[in-house]
Design a protein around this motif. Structure first.
Motif, mmCIF file in Angstrom:
data_model
loop_
_atom_site.group_PDB
_atom_site.id
_atom_site.type_symbol
_atom_site.label_atom_id
_atom_site.label_comp_id
_atom_site.label_asym_id
_atom_site.label_seq_id
_atom_site.Cartn_x
_atom_site.Cartn_y
_atom_site.Cartn_z
ATOM 1 N N SER A 154 0.695 -1.257 0.005
ATOM 2 C CA SER A 154 0.071 0.041 -0.230
ATOM 3 C C SER A 154 0.816 1.194 -0.110
ATOM 4 O O SER A 154 0.701 2.218 -0.658
ATOM 5 N N LYS A 158 -11.049 9.530 15.764
ATOM 6 C CA LYS A 158 -11.584 10.182 14.432
ATOM 7 C C LYS A 158 -12.055 11.738 14.738
ATOM 8 O O LYS A 158 -12.768 11.876 15.540
ATOM 9 N N SER A 162 -10.573 12.962 9.352
ATOM 10 C CA SER A 162 -9.199 12.621 9.320
ATOM 11 C C SER A 162 -9.167 11.619 10.662
ATOM 12 O O SER A 162 -9.949 11.732 11.576
ATOM 13 N N TYR A 163 -7.988 11.242 10.924
ATOM 14 C CA TYR A 163 -7.722 10.494 11.914
ATOM 15 C C TYR A 163 -6.201 10.785 12.559
ATOM 16 O O TYR A 163 -5.333 10.743 12.031
ATOM 17 N N ASP A 203 -5.381 11.495 6.691
ATOM 18 C CA ASP A 203 -6.757 11.535 6.065
ATOM 19 C C ASP A 203 -7.067 10.197 5.832
ATOM 20 O O ASP A 203 -8.377 9.858 5.867
ATOM 21 N N GLU A 204 -6.339 9.185 5.490
ATOM 22 C CA GLU A 204 -6.854 7.909 5.648
ATOM 23 C C GLU A 204 -5.892 6.827 6.162
ATOM 24 O O GLU A 204 -4.782 7.328 6.576
ATOM 25 N N ILE A 245 -4.788 2.815 6.599
ATOM 26 C CA ILE A 245 -4.899 1.360 6.209
ATOM 27 C C ILE A 245 -4.415 0.373 7.347
ATOM 28 O O ILE A 245 -3.062 0.562 7.880
#
Length: 298
Positions: free
Chosen positions: A6, A229, A238-239, A253-254, A256
């Protein structure tokens, strides 16, 4: 390695990305060790072929990771070879224990193996909702009249090796899923099987390349233990990730999750905003994991 793959894809798309690893290096599940002769050995299951793993093959090619041919045969030895001992590598391997040639049970196993390879895929031609497609391996073996020798000499050891599962778990596995997997990986034929490869210098070759590509954005020895979150009206959420001692690793923003589902459940469950989809957490929580003993041998 899902996390490294990723990260590589995001880097190729010129996306800013950081990678947090609990381990001291970037290898994670693709860890390598050295034997007494200082030879690198992968402790994980690291094989691939272009037909089944085109993305992984392309990823390695893009990074200049060289592969080499490897063997994907099966060997089974029960009761220290007294009950049965054979290998799928060659005809000599099939009759590794010459006394098997006079045992009726061994020929039942070979007969059922050929029948299974020829006819089992017929199950996949039935409609998805057909009752025969809903049976477990235990039910399938009984219904189709396969011998105990076929089950214990081949099918169950093979499944246990593929998925590191106990015999009880293997018996409860959906028969259609197993057969579909074996068809997709061309395991039902004696000839024209795919040639599998493994990284020529073992997995440390590509994990080192990924660490070099990521540079300072690859954070090892950084276990993620908490997530918050952040939601703002009119903006994408966002996180914020936290490591030990409640130390923030930044806002992203993301995210995985390239980890086991129990770890993901624990991290997602720590969200103080309570806005993580509970269905996601429940689904992940249903995935069971068990301890396995790993033997490194040559």
């Amino acid at each position: 390695d899902g996390g490294n793959n990723s990260s590589s894809a995001a880097a190729a798309a010129s996306t800013s990305i950081e990678e947090e690893k609990k381990e001291e290096d970037a290898s994670a599940s693709a860890a390598s060790t050295k034997n007494e002769n200082e030879v690198d050995i992968d402790v994980g299951f690291m094989v691939y072929n272009n037909g089944n793993y085109p993305n992984m093959t392309n990823w390695f090619q893009q990074m200049g990771v060289q592969g080499e041919d490897t063997d994907m045969s099966l060997s089974v030895s029960l009761d220290q070879g007294k009950t049965v001992e054979w290998s799928s590598h060659s005809i000599q391997g099939v009759f590794a224990n010459p006394i098997q040639a006079i045992k009726p049970e061994f020929y039942k196993f070979l007969r059922d193996l050929m029948h299974f390879n020829k006819h089992s895929a017929e199950l996949l031609l039935l409609p998805e909702d057909h009752p025969s497609r809903q049976v477990t391996i235990r039910e399938y073996l009984t219904k189709e009249g396969y011998s105990e020798a076929f089950a214990s000499y081949y099918l169950l050891p093979m499944m246990a090796a593929l998925w590191s599962a106990s015999i009880d778990n293997v018996m409860a596995f959906p028969a259609s899923s197993l057969i579909e997997f074996m068809c997709n990986h061309r395991m039902m034929q004696l000839f024209d099987r795919p040639q599998y490869q493994t990284p020529a210098a073992r997995s440390i070759q590509y994990t080192s390349k990924m660490a070099s590509i990521m540079g300072k954005n690859a954070h090892t020895s950084t276990p993620i233990v908490k997530l918050n979150k952040i939601s703002k009206v009119g903006e994408a959420c966002s996180y914020e990730l936290f490591t030990s001692d409640d130390k923030s690793c930044g806002v992203f923003d993301e995210v995985i999750f390239a980890c086991h589902s129990p770890q993901a459940v624990q991290i997602l469950g720590s969200d103080e905003s309570n806005t993580i989809d509970p269905n996601l957490i429940r689904a992940l929580d249903k995935i069971e994991y068990g301890d396995n003993v790993v033997y490194v041998h040559s």
